[in-house]
Design an enzyme around this catalytic site. Structure first.
Site, PDB file in Angstrom:
ATOM      1  N   VAL A  52       0.811  -1.228   0.000  1.00 20.79           N
ATOM      2  CA  VAL A  52       0.000   0.000   0.000  1.00 20.79           C
ATOM      3  C   VAL A  52       0.836   1.266   0.000  1.00 20.79           C
ATOM      4  CG1 VAL A  52      -2.025  -1.032   1.081  1.00 20.79           C
ATOM      5  CG2 VAL A  52      -0.205  -0.093   2.525  1.00 20.79           C
ATOM      6  N   TYR A  53       2.146   1.165   0.134  1.00 19.27           N
ATOM      7  CA  TYR A  53       2.975   2.361   0.088  1.00 19.27           C
ATOM      8  C   TYR A  53       2.929   2.940  -1.328  1.00 19.27           C
ATOM      9  CZ  TYR A  53       5.031   0.883   4.581  1.00 19.27           C
ATOM     10  OH  TYR A  53       5.218   0.512   5.887  1.00 19.27           O
TER      11      TYR A  53
END
Length: 326
Positions: A52-53
């Protein structure tokens, strides 16, 4: 840089890890390349990221830099899965979602395997055994070499670790990743003892108290800091209270006495805490990262550690204290 075993495994990782949460979002490829080069030249090998970064952008950026500065085989790549952009369900620990996320991470990273795959957070909507089965499948299929969890509270961590050790053939958890610093010692109540008892190592996230322990906020909020960012200010704000100021002042005093920086003192403290394998450091640029990596030569004297322990001690009540006299 010194290497440490990750929990009770044969995997050895550098005792400082490189975090990539801002890669592909607040950091471009050139700055990321300089950071990775600085990290590898200092002897670091553990690079921590997540699916999700930057919506996968951090993993993709890392893949573009691998082989340019270091062979893939010399890096320990750790990534995570389970966080989802859903207002009604923040975490998805279902087997289907986790394994699909792992496959997507491998594509973005341009590799056949990750060295460490972690469940990003506990999902109360999925049976724990289903979540853990995904970890077993990842290892048995060769897509992950070691597995761990992140952001599990004490009972969740103990349950998961016990389940994995209950039957031969399941993959033991190698580590847990949690926020840990002089400003945030909450994991010492249950999570850290559970990890140590289960032969798991701790990867310490936000070891510099979200940047506050560097002392940069002692006299205001720098314009280029996270505290001034419209979407990260709330992340920093909780540690800018009176208690936080007392701890930061103590760190600064210790640094003055040692001829070091507050950053070095705060990072050395968490790096050498019992159970900690490696703090994960995220930096804005290569110069900041180099300053953090310079802590390798610093070991805090016992009296400094005790003073910092005392001023930052968390308040624990029942059932941690002896109530037999009541």
């Amino acid at each position: 840089m010194e290497l440490r075993h990750l929990g009770r495994t044969g995997l050895r990782v550098s005792r400082i890890g490189l975090g990539t949460m801002t890669w592909g979002q607040d950091m471009d490829e050139l700055d990321a390349a300089e950071q990775l080069k600085t990290f590898v030249e200092a002897g670091g090998n553990l690079v921590d990221t997540a699916d999700v970064y930057a919506d996968g952008g951090a993993e993709y950026l890392l893949s573009r830099l691998i082989e340019e500065f270091v062979p893939r085989s010399e890096l320990v790549i750790a990534t995570k899965a389970g966080s989802v952009p859903d207002a009604d369900r923040r975490f998805d620990g279902s087997r289907g979602h986790l394994l699909s996320s792992l496959d997507a991470s491998l594509r973005r990273l341009g590799t056949d395997y990750v060295d460490l795959w972690q469940v990003h957070a506990f999902d109360p909507g999925t049976p724990t055994e289903e979540t853990l089965h995904a970890l077993d499948l990842a290892v048995s299929s060769g897509r992950a070499r070691y597995v761990g969890v992140s952001n599990f509270c004490g009972w969740q961590l103990a349950k998961a670790a016990t389940w994995q050790r209950a039957v031969p053939g399941r993959t033991p958890l190698a580590c847990t990743q949690m926020e840990y610093s002089l400003l945030q010692r909450g994991i010492e109540r249950e999570v850290l003892p559970a990890a140590v008892d289960s032969d798991m190592g701790l990867l310490a996230a936000s070891p510099l108290g979200r940047g506050v322990l560097t002392g940069k906020y002692r006299h205001g909020t720098p314009a280029d800091s996270r505290g001034a960012s419209p979407y990260l200010a709330a992340f920093v704000q909780p540690y800018l209270d009176q208690r936080g100021r007392r701890i930061v002042d103590a760190v600064a005093t210790a640094a003055d006495g040692l001829g070091a920086t507050p950053l070095q003192v705060a990072l050395a403290w968490v790096r050498d805490r019992p159970g900690v394998v490696a703090p994960i450091v995220g930096a804005r640029n290569a110069a900041q990262l180099a300053a953090a990596l310079s802590v390798e030569s610093l070991t805090l004297p016992g009296e400094i550690c005790r003073a910092l322990d005392e001023i930052s001690a968390p308040i624990h009540f029942y059932p941690d204290h002896d109530w037999s006299a009541l």
